[in-house]
Design a protein around this motif. Structure first.
Motif, PDB file in Angstrom:
ATOM      1  N   ASP A   7       0.807  -1.215   0.000  1.00 31.38           N
ATOM      2  CA  ASP A   7       0.000   0.000   0.000  1.00 31.38           C
ATOM      3  C   ASP A   7       0.851   1.281   0.000  1.00 31.38           C
ATOM      4  O   ASP A   7       0.342   2.359   0.251  1.00 31.38           O
ATOM      5  N   VAL A  43       4.069   7.850  -0.597  1.00 35.74           N
ATOM      6  CA  VAL A  43       2.618   7.975  -0.668  1.00 35.74           C
ATOM      7  C   VAL A  43       2.008   6.691  -0.119  1.00 35.74           C
ATOM      8  O   VAL A  43       2.336   5.598  -0.580  1.00 35.74           O
ATOM      9  N   ASN A  68      -1.226   4.526   0.115  1.00 32.48           N
ATOM     10  CA  ASN A  68      -2.485   4.336  -0.604  1.00 32.48           C
ATOM     11  C   ASN A  68      -3.509   3.746   0.363  1.00 32.48           C
ATOM     12  O   ASN A  68      -3.391   2.594   0.772  1.00 32.48           O
ATOM     13  N   ARG A 102      -5.391   8.883  -0.383  1.00 27.57           N
ATOM     14  CA  ARG A 102      -3.944   8.824  -0.268  1.00 27.57           C
ATOM     15  C   ARG A 102      -3.469   9.735   0.870  1.00 27.57           C
ATOM     16  O   ARG A 102      -4.134  10.675   1.258  1.00 27.57           O
ATOM     17  N   PHE A 112      -2.196  11.389  -8.882  1.00 27.88           N
ATOM     18  CA  PHE A 112      -3.193  10.641  -8.124  1.00 27.88           C
ATOM     19  C   PHE A 112      -4.355  11.557  -7.716  1.00 27.88           C
ATOM     20  O   PHE A 112      -4.476  11.928  -6.556  1.00 27.88           O
ATOM     21  N   TRP A 146      -6.876  13.361  -0.350  1.00 26.93           N
ATOM     22  CA  TRP A 146      -5.555  13.284   0.276  1.00 26.93           C
ATOM     23  C   TRP A 146      -5.628  13.766   1.710  1.00 26.93           C
ATOM     24  O   TRP A 146      -6.503  14.543   2.076  1.00 26.93           O
TER      25      TRP A 146
END
Length: 154
Positions: A47, A65, A67, A73, A101, A105
């Motif tokens: 991830d 990052v 996920n 994210r 992406f 966030w």
């Protein structure tokens, strides 16, 4: 500037750990984190997407990052080496990653990194495709605050 990103591969654990050591000393100086162990954890998680940040042929930093479920994210870790700061490289790298992406966030801002709050406040406020930017409580004791936001398609 010619900022590019490349994936950090598990075989680069040692090189990555050498950058994590000063990073953790800056953002969480009282935390007892083994950089080599943490590098291995990050590079072997399904991830996590780990990026080197390059300025032309020079490696100038990294970004991690996380996920999360439901296509969300988190900027887990982000660092431009001190000798490469204040040149716009971090701004450009952050924009590349965020635009790659789109979606929701979150990120926590280090209590100990003096420039982090100003950097992220400026970076996020300048992005044309950011929506619902909110400042919130920190996620950990090493943080001073957090941001949540949405990146729309550019």
């Amino acid at each position: 500037m010619n900022v590019t990103l490349s994936l950090i591969l598990p075989r680069e654990r040692g090189r990555f750990a050498t950058l994590l050591a000063p990073y953790f000393a800056e953002v969480a100086p009282t935390a007892r984190i083994d950089p080599s162990e943490r590098a291995g954890q990050l590079l072997n998680r399904k991830d996590v997407t780990a990026f080197w940040i390059h300025d032309a042929a020079t490696r100038v930093g990294f970004a991690i990052v996380l996920n999360l479920p439901d296509d969300r994210r988190e900027f887990s870790e982000f660092m431009v080496l001190p000798q490469h700061r204040r040149k716009g490289l971090g701004m450009e790298a952050a924009a590349l990653i965020l635009n790659e992406f789109p979606g929701f966030w979150r990120m926590g801002i280090s209590r100990h990194s003096i420039g982090a709050a100003a950097f992220w406040g400026t970076r996020l406020s300048l992005m044309p495709n950011i929506a619902n930017l909110r400042e919130g409580a920190p996620f950990t004791p090493h943080q001073v605050k957090s941001f949540t936001f949405e990146i729309t398609d550019p």
